[in-house]
Scaffold this active site. Structure first.
Site, PDB file in Angstrom:
ATOM      1  N   THR A 144       0.834  -1.214   0.000  1.00 51.11           N
ATOM      2  CA  THR A 144       0.000   0.000   0.000  1.00 51.11           C
ATOM      3  C   THR A 144       0.865   1.260   0.000  1.00 51.11           C
ATOM      4  OG1 THR A 144      -1.729  -1.143   1.214  1.00 51.11           O
ATOM      5  CG2 THR A 144      -1.776   1.257   1.268  1.00 51.11           C
ATOM      6  N   LEU A 145       1.801   1.339   0.952  1.00 48.74           N
ATOM      7  CA  LEU A 145       2.638   2.537   1.046  1.00 48.74           C
ATOM      8  C   LEU A 145       3.493   2.693  -0.206  1.00 48.74           C
ATOM      9  CD1 LEU A 145       1.893   2.899   4.005  1.00 48.74           C
ATOM     10  CD2 LEU A 145       4.299   3.054   4.568  1.00 48.74           C
ATOM     11  N   VAL A 223       9.825   5.647   5.856  1.00 52.69           N
ATOM     12  CA  VAL A 223       8.468   5.821   6.396  1.00 52.69           C
ATOM     13  C   VAL A 223       7.900   4.464   6.828  1.00 52.69           C
ATOM     14  CG1 VAL A 223       7.843   7.973   5.225  1.00 52.69           C
ATOM     15  CG2 VAL A 223       7.564   5.787   4.019  1.00 52.69           C
ATOM     16  N   ARG A 225       9.447   1.429   9.344  1.00 49.11           N
ATOM     17  CA  ARG A 225       9.637   1.341  10.795  1.00 49.11           C
ATOM     18  C   ARG A 225      11.109   1.603  11.102  1.00 49.11           C
ATOM     19  NH1 ARG A 225       5.207   2.068  11.594  1.00 49.11           N
ATOM     20  NH2 ARG A 225       3.614   0.869  12.688  1.00 49.11           N
ATOM     21  N   ASP A 249      10.658   9.536   9.169  1.00 48.83           N
ATOM     22  CA  ASP A 249       9.421   9.634   9.950  1.00 48.83           C
ATOM     23  C   ASP A 249       9.420   8.670  11.125  1.00 48.83           C
ATOM     24  OD1 ASP A 249       6.705  10.778  10.154  1.00 48.83           O
ATOM     25  OD2 ASP A 249       6.017   8.736   9.758  1.00 48.83           O
ATOM     26  N   GLU A 254      11.399   5.902  19.678  1.00 49.53           N
ATOM     27  CA  GLU A 254      10.468   7.026  19.512  1.00 49.53           C
ATOM     28  C   GLU A 254       9.862   7.392  20.858  1.00 49.53           C
ATOM     29  OE1 GLU A 254       7.633   6.138  16.418  1.00 49.53           O
ATOM     30  OE2 GLU A 254       9.200   5.699  14.974  1.00 49.53           O
ATOM     31  N   HIS A 273       6.769  10.568  13.330  1.00 54.39           N
ATOM     32  CA  HIS A 273       5.892   9.423  13.016  1.00 54.39           C
ATOM     33  C   HIS A 273       4.456   9.906  12.736  1.00 54.39           C
ATOM     34  CE1 HIS A 273       5.287   4.827  13.631  1.00 54.39           C
ATOM     35  NE2 HIS A 273       4.502   5.299  12.676  1.00 54.39           N
ATOM     36  N   ALA A 276       1.387   9.476   8.021  1.00 53.31           N
ATOM     37  CA  ALA A 276       0.057   9.028   7.582  1.00 53.31           C
ATOM     38  C   ALA A 276      -1.063   9.853   8.200  1.00 53.31           C
ATOM     39  CB  ALA A 276      -0.133   7.548   7.933  1.00 53.31           C
TER      40      ALA A 276
HETATM   41  P1  NAD Z   1       1.421  -3.710   2.989  1.00 51.21           P
HETATM   42  O1  NAD Z   1       1.224  -5.024   3.635  1.00 51.21           O
HETATM   43  O2  NAD Z   1       0.390  -3.192   2.055  1.00 51.21           O
HETATM   44  O3  NAD Z   1       2.812  -3.683   2.219  1.00 51.21           O
HETATM   45  C1  NAD Z   1       4.008  -4.200   2.742  1.00 51.21           C
HETATM   46  C2  NAD Z   1       4.769  -4.819   1.585  1.00 51.21           C
HETATM   47  O4  NAD Z   1       6.072  -5.176   2.014  1.00 51.21           O
HETATM   48  C3  NAD Z   1       4.089  -6.074   1.050  1.00 51.21           C
HETATM   49  O5  NAD Z   1       3.971  -5.965  -0.348  1.00 51.21           O
HETATM   50  C4  NAD Z   1       5.047  -7.190   1.456  1.00 51.21           C
HETATM   51  O6  NAD Z   1       5.052  -8.249   0.551  1.00 51.21           O
HETATM   52  C5  NAD Z   1       6.361  -6.438   1.439  1.00 51.21           C
HETATM   53  N1  NAD Z   1       7.458  -7.102   2.154  1.00 51.21           N
HETATM   54  C6  NAD Z   1       7.437  -7.711   3.354  1.00 51.21           C
HETATM   55  N2  NAD Z   1       8.658  -8.200   3.653  1.00 51.21           N
HETATM   56  C7  NAD Z   1       9.469  -7.886   2.615  1.00 51.21           C
HETATM   57  C8  NAD Z   1      10.853  -8.110   2.328  1.00 51.21           C
HETATM   58  N3  NAD Z   1      11.640  -8.774   3.172  1.00 51.21           N
HETATM   59  N4  NAD Z   1      11.341  -7.632   1.149  1.00 51.21           N
HETATM   60  C9  NAD Z   1      10.549  -6.961   0.292  1.00 51.21           C
HETATM   61  N5  NAD Z   1       9.225  -6.726   0.502  1.00 51.21           N
HETATM   62  C10 NAD Z   1       8.709  -7.185   1.658  1.00 51.21           C
HETATM   63  O7  NAD Z   1       1.621  -2.695   4.187  1.00 51.21           O
HETATM   64  P2  NAD Z   1       1.614  -1.088   4.092  1.00 51.21           P
HETATM   65  O8  NAD Z   1       0.274  -0.584   4.447  1.00 51.21           O
HETATM   66  O9  NAD Z   1       2.249  -0.673   2.828  1.00 51.21           O
HETATM   67  O10 NAD Z   1       2.565  -0.734   5.307  1.00 51.21           O
HETATM   68  C11 NAD Z   1       3.917  -1.166   5.303  1.00 51.21           C
HETATM   69  C12 NAD Z   1       4.581  -0.780   6.613  1.00 51.21           C
HETATM   70  O11 NAD Z   1       4.747   0.624   6.665  1.00 51.21           O
HETATM   71  C13 NAD Z   1       3.755  -1.126   7.843  1.00 51.21           C
HETATM   72  O12 NAD Z   1       4.042  -2.447   8.283  1.00 51.21           O
HETATM   73  C14 NAD Z   1       4.178  -0.087   8.847  1.00 51.21           C
HETATM   74  O13 NAD Z   1       5.239  -0.564   9.628  1.00 51.21           O
HETATM   75  C15 NAD Z   1       4.657   1.067   7.987  1.00 51.21           C
HETATM   76  N6  NAD Z   1       3.729   2.213   8.030  1.00 51.21           N
HETATM   77  C16 NAD Z   1       4.199   3.393   8.519  1.00 51.21           C
HETATM   78  C17 NAD Z   1       3.374   4.494   8.559  1.00 51.21           C
HETATM   79  C18 NAD Z   1       3.878   5.806   9.096  1.00 51.21           C
HETATM   80  O14 NAD Z   1       3.104   6.547   9.666  1.00 51.21           O
HETATM   81  N7  NAD Z   1       5.128   6.140   8.921  1.00 51.21           N
HETATM   82  C19 NAD Z   1       2.033   4.394   8.110  1.00 51.21           C
HETATM   83  C20 NAD Z   1       1.594   3.171   7.600  1.00 51.21           C
HETATM   84  C21 NAD Z   1       2.452   2.085   7.561  1.00 51.21           C
END
Ligand code: NAD
Length: 307
Positions: A144-145, A223, A225, A249, A254, A273, A276
């Site tokens: 998603t991100l 952005v 973790r 971020d 934190e 942080h 989003a």
């Molecule tokens: P998501 O599940 O839609 O996407 C995560 C992607 O990472 C998936 O496509 C997954 O297959 C991939 N992935 C996992 N392990 C991997 C690896 N070893 N190598 C390559 N790709 C790998 O999740 P999302 O909604 O995109 O969120 C991702 C992360 O971003 C969350 O887990 C969260 O920690 C972080 N996040 C941070 C904020 C913020 O405020 N900064 C907001 C939302 C999410």
């Protein structure tokens, strides 16, 4: 499973007022109430930011964050508790925050804001400012991100490549590399952007070798973790000019400790942080919770189920 009492834990107050979400969900066919930690035992299900061990007595826990690394998956499984997360709602918010970092670096807005604090009329050197079209960004994580970042940067003319485990193509990414080829993937990029979840595999994935593989005029963005980055290695890379700067971020600790050298660096943008954050956050979370309450009634599988 039967759910009659859905709690909104007050830890969501870290992101939005809990009452906004309770009001948003007031028409659900279950009782919805804001609860503090003492009130957890009243609930069958809870919407939360933080984890509490008393959640292991419940039927269902929904995390208002996409990242669920703070929840003990094994214990949820052992106690037959469903865990769902909020992935899927942060594409545009985080995409725009990342675009904001890149525009600040390219148009030198961060240095203008710093100078403004001291009423200084300091213009960038003739060769400091640049524009984004034709630049390349390598995005690690194509979920998603990652897709939201690719979409937003793509509309600014940035060429976007991606890194995912399989290396298979993903719409919105001009080229995709496998995670094991990440050092090749980042080697030519002007911007390297982490949108990964924190797992055993991604912990300290951005280490000294990773920063060595980046160009010395490239910017790093995290952005995902904090612990995906070996923070001392990042500080070394910035101090030795082996990378140009960073937009950050998330951090290993934190709030970022006051003594962190990152605070003082001219080419580092720190956001607390909040990549989003949006006034609509509670509505977006509410949509996911509502969907799963409906699915429960229809005996359909939950969306965004993690455990
Ligand atoms: P998501 O599940 O839609 O996407 C995560 C992607 O990472 C998936 O496509 C997954 O297959 C991939 N992935 C996992 N392990 C991997 C690896 N070893 N190598 C390559 N790709 C790998 O999740 P999302 O909604 O995109 O969120 C991702 C992360 O971003 C969350 O887990 C969260 O920690 C972080 N996040 C941070 C904020 C913020 O405020 N900064 C907001 C939302 C999410």
């Amino acid at each position: 499973r039967e759910i009659t009492f859905l709690g909104i834990h007050d830890s969501v107050g870290n992101v939005f007022p809990p009452t906004e979400l309770a009001d948003e969900l007031a028409d659900l066919p279950v009782h919805v109430e804001v609860v503090d930690t003492d009130g957890i035992s009243k609930c069958d299900a809870i919407v939360t930011r933080d984890h509490y061990d008393s959640f292991l007595e419940l039927e269902w826990v929904h995390s208002i964050q996409a990242g669920v690394d703070r929840f003990p998956f094994d214990e949820f499984e052992a106690n037959d508790v469903i865990l769902t997360n909020s992935t899927g709602i942060h594409d545009r918010t985080v995409g725009e925050t990342v675009a904001g970092y890149l525009l600040a670096f390219s148009r030198r807005l961060h240095t203008a804001i710093a100078a403004q604090q001291d009423r200084r009329w300091d213009r960038p050197a003739w060769d400091e400012a640049f524009t984004l079209p034709g630049k390349t960004a390598c995005v690690l994580g194509t979920g998603t991100l990652g897709s939201g970042v690719a979409d937003t940067l793509g509309s600014l003319g940035v060429h976007v490549t991606g890194v995912r485990r399989s290396g298979d193509p993903v719409p919105g990414f001009e080229e995709v590399f496998a995670t094991e080829d990440r050092h090749t993937a980042v080697a030519d990029a002007d911007f390297v952007i982490i949108t990964l979840p924190l797992t055993d595999d991604t912990n300290h994935l951005a280490d000294a070798e990773f920063f060595d593989a980046m160009r010395d005029d490239a910017y790093f963005v995290n952005v995902g973790r904090g612990s995906i980055v070996d923070e001392p290695a990042l500080v070394d890379a910035l101090e030795s000019n082996s990378i140009e700067g960073a937009g950050l971020d998330v951090f290993e600790t934190e709030p970022l400790p006051e003594e962190s050298p990152l605070w003082e660096m001219d080419e580092v943008i720190i956001t607390p942080h909040c990549a989003a954050f949006t006034v609509d956050y509670f509505r977006d979370v509410g949509g996911l919770v509502r969907e799963n309450v409906d699915r429960l009634a229809a005996e359909e599988p939950f969306v965004n189920r993690v455990v």
